[in-house]
Design a protein around this motif. Structure first.
Motif, PDB file in Angstrom:
ATOM      1  N   ALA A  36       4.407  -0.211   7.184  1.00  0.00           N
ATOM      2  CA  ALA A  36       5.665   0.034   6.475  1.00  0.00           C
ATOM      3  C   ALA A  36       5.435   0.091   4.973  1.00  0.00           C
ATOM      4  O   ALA A  36       5.968   0.976   4.275  1.00  0.00           O
ATOM      5  CB  ALA A  36       6.678  -1.059   6.817  1.00  0.00           C
ATOM      6  N   ASN A  37       4.626  -0.830   4.462  1.00  0.00           N
ATOM      7  CA  ASN A  37       4.331  -0.806   3.031  1.00  0.00           C
ATOM      8  C   ASN A  37       3.540   0.429   2.636  1.00  0.00           C
ATOM      9  O   ASN A  37       3.773   1.024   1.569  1.00  0.00           O
ATOM     10  CB  ASN A  37       3.576  -2.075   2.635  1.00  0.00           C
ATOM     11  N   MET A  38       2.602   0.827   3.467  1.00  0.00           N
ATOM     12  CA  MET A  38       1.837   2.038   3.192  1.00  0.00           C
ATOM     13  C   MET A  38       2.751   3.259   3.097  1.00  0.00           C
ATOM     14  O   MET A  38       2.630   4.085   2.178  1.00  0.00           O
ATOM     15  CB  MET A  38       0.785   2.256   4.285  1.00  0.00           C
ATOM     16  N   MET A  39       3.677   3.386   4.040  1.00  0.00           N
ATOM     17  CA  MET A  39       4.562   4.547   4.062  1.00  0.00           C
ATOM     18  C   MET A  39       5.523   4.543   2.879  1.00  0.00           C
ATOM     19  O   MET A  39       5.811   5.595   2.298  1.00  0.00           O
ATOM     20  CB  MET A  39       5.328   4.599   5.379  1.00  0.00           C
ATOM     21  N   THR A  40       6.018   3.359   2.498  1.00  0.00           N
ATOM     22  CA  THR A  40       6.936   3.280   1.363  1.00  0.00           C
ATOM     23  C   THR A  40       6.233   3.649   0.062  1.00  0.00           C
ATOM     24  O   THR A  40       6.763   4.409  -0.755  1.00  0.00           O
ATOM     25  CB  THR A  40       7.530   1.868   1.255  1.00  0.00           C
ATOM     26  N   VAL A  41       5.024   3.124  -0.128  1.00  0.00           N
ATOM     27  CA  VAL A  41       4.268   3.461  -1.333  1.00  0.00           C
ATOM     28  C   VAL A  41       3.959   4.956  -1.359  1.00  0.00           C
ATOM     29  O   VAL A  41       4.060   5.609  -2.406  1.00  0.00           O
ATOM     30  CB  VAL A  41       2.975   2.627  -1.400  1.00  0.00           C
TER      31      VAL A  41
END
Length: 235
Positions: free
Chosen positions: A165-170
């Motif tokens: 999720a953090n990868m996709m948001t960044v």
């Protein structure tokens, strides 16, 4: 509006814009590659992501060789394009990978792996390690009843999803498209990882596949979500 308030408001707008921009990209532009420095930022966001007890029960496997990607095509219907008549994310993504989840072999409370992890990575003193062992042991056996290998692996997979999720948001904040992929055969994927990538299936299981790149075309339909009042309850 003062300068600090304006910065905060601008940042809020950027965040919401990024979430509206992001969608599950099924087909990427194969001629566009994510710059190395930008993907390095995505990976750093993954590395710095929170996990339960700080145990980091995940590993990121990046598969850039097209020949290696093809090893998954037959049994990865969520990534092989069968749903849209293309070569899918396997054939078009700039970056394709698999998030692996730790198994009970390493993530059972008191394991040799965790003792070394506490000392070498977290650099905890022995008295704190003893506290960690007790707290994590209670969490597994009493609080959440996570004791079998399958249960521990599923718990690790939950941590892997936080990372993705953090990868996709960044990525979205930088205008980079992405897609989480669960459409694959677990057993065949695990066997392929063992045979062709040297991933020990007793220590690691596939949690979720992912792809990053730039969309080949804009989404056909507008993003839909439940209304806020149906999503959040305040008491």
């Amino acid at each position: 509006m003062n300068a600090i308030t304006k910065v905060g408001t601008d940042l809020q707008s950027q965040i919401i814009d990024a979430f509206n921009f992001r969608h599950a990209t099924k087909v990427f532009d194969p001629d566009r590659k994510v710059p190395d420095d930008q993907f390095a930022t995505i990976l750093e966001a993954a590395r710095l992501s929170p996990t339960s007890f700080g145990h980091e029960p995940f590993k990121i496997l990046l598969i850039q060789s097209q020949d290696k990607r093809e090893l998954f095509r037959e049994f990865s219907w969520g990534a092989n394009g069968m749903m849209n008549g293309s070569t899918g994310q396997l054939g078009t993504a700039s970056h394709f990978g698999i998030l692996l989840a730790s198994t009970g072999k390493t993530m059972t409370a008191g394991s040799d792996y965790l003792q070394d992890f506490y000392r070498d990575v977290k650099q905890l003193p022995e008295e704190v390690i003893e506290i960690f062992n007790g707290a994590y042991g209670k969490f597994q056996t009493t609080d959440h009843n996570v004791t079998t290998d399958r249960e521990i692996t599923d718990w690790s997979g939950k941590q892997a999803y936080i990372v993705l999720a953090n990868m996709m948001t960044v990525g979205a904040l930088m205008g980079i498209d992405s897609c989480p992929i669960e459409g694959f055969d677990m057993a065949q994927t695990s066997a392929t990882l063992d045979q062709h990538f040297g991933i020990d299936p007793t220590e690691w299981k596939p949690a979720v596949m992912f792809a990053f790149g730039y969309r080949a075309k804009d989404p056909e339909f507008a993003k839909t979500r439940r209304a806020m009042q149906d999503t959040v309850a305040w008491f």
